[in-house]
Design a protein around this motif. Sequence first.
Motif, PDB file in Angstrom:
ATOM      1  N   CYS A  15      -7.233   8.215   1.428  1.00 15.54           N
ATOM      2  CA  CYS A  15      -7.099   6.668   1.575  1.00 15.54           C
ATOM      3  C   CYS A  15      -6.703   6.744   2.973  1.00 15.54           C
ATOM      4  N   ARG A  16      -7.676   6.080   4.007  1.00 14.93           N
ATOM      5  CA  ARG A  16      -7.783   5.834   5.386  1.00 14.93           C
ATOM      6  C   ARG A  16      -7.332   4.246   5.543  1.00 14.93           C
ATOM      7  N   TYR A  33      -6.873   3.778  -7.354  1.00 18.12           N
ATOM      8  CA  TYR A  33      -6.964   3.135  -6.468  1.00 18.12           C
ATOM      9  C   TYR A  33      -5.510   3.317  -5.558  1.00 18.12           C
ATOM     10  N   CYS A  34      -6.001   3.192  -4.059  1.00 15.41           N
ATOM     11  CA  CYS A  34      -4.589   3.137  -3.070  1.00 15.41           C
ATOM     12  C   CYS A  34      -4.521   1.521  -2.798  1.00 15.41           C
ATOM     13  N   ALA A  35      -3.363   1.384  -2.695  1.00 11.30           N
ATOM     14  CA  ALA A  35      -2.996   0.066  -2.258  1.00 11.30           C
ATOM     15  C   ALA A  35      -2.040   0.205  -1.112  1.00 11.30           C
ATOM     16  N   ALA A  36      -1.735  -0.915  -0.459  1.00  7.27           N
ATOM     17  CA  ALA A  36      -0.669  -1.060   0.823  1.00  7.27           C
ATOM     18  C   ALA A  36      -0.403  -2.237   0.736  1.00  7.27           C
ATOM     19  N   GLY A  45      -8.049  -0.327  -1.814  1.00  9.44           N
ATOM     20  CA  GLY A  45      -9.194   0.422  -1.482  1.00  9.44           C
ATOM     21  C   GLY A  45     -10.063   0.082  -2.556  1.00  9.44           C
ATOM     22  N   GLN A  46     -11.319   0.696  -2.289  1.00  6.70           N
ATOM     23  CA  GLN A  46     -12.479   0.369  -3.415  1.00  6.70           C
ATOM     24  C   GLN A  46     -12.387   1.244  -4.864  1.00  6.70           C
TER      25      GLN A  46
END
Length: 127
Positions: free
Chosen positions: A21-22, A94-97, A118-119
């Motif tokens: 996850c960039r 999914y990555c989330a921030a 993220g997508q």
Amino acid sequence: VQLVESGGGLVRPGGSLTLSCRISGFTGVDYAVIWFRQAPGREREGVSCMNRNDGEKRDADFVEGRFAISLDAPKNTVYLQLNNLKPEDTATYYCAAGAIRLCGSTSLYADYDYPHWGQGAQVTVVS
């Protein structure tokens, strides 16, 4: 803020995958990154989280030491290493921030506090 995921795929039980996850666009490092997953017909659930500033981590109980979240600070990329995968780990990850709720005991249950996503990356574990 932008999160771009990569990784995922199809593996057999016991196999491994690495999700990336960039992250870009945050000002400073006072935010958390959290991995969620959602399987068809099931609710989204938190997997692992990490604070970008102090590296504090949390894992869901079902991880059982099989997954590891990590950070490559120069690349501003968070990884989720998935080991000893089981068919029940099949899901979209999914990555989330977000900066509202840092990684802690309730983070994994508070997807609403992470506005940047993220997508998604599909992980399929099948014999």
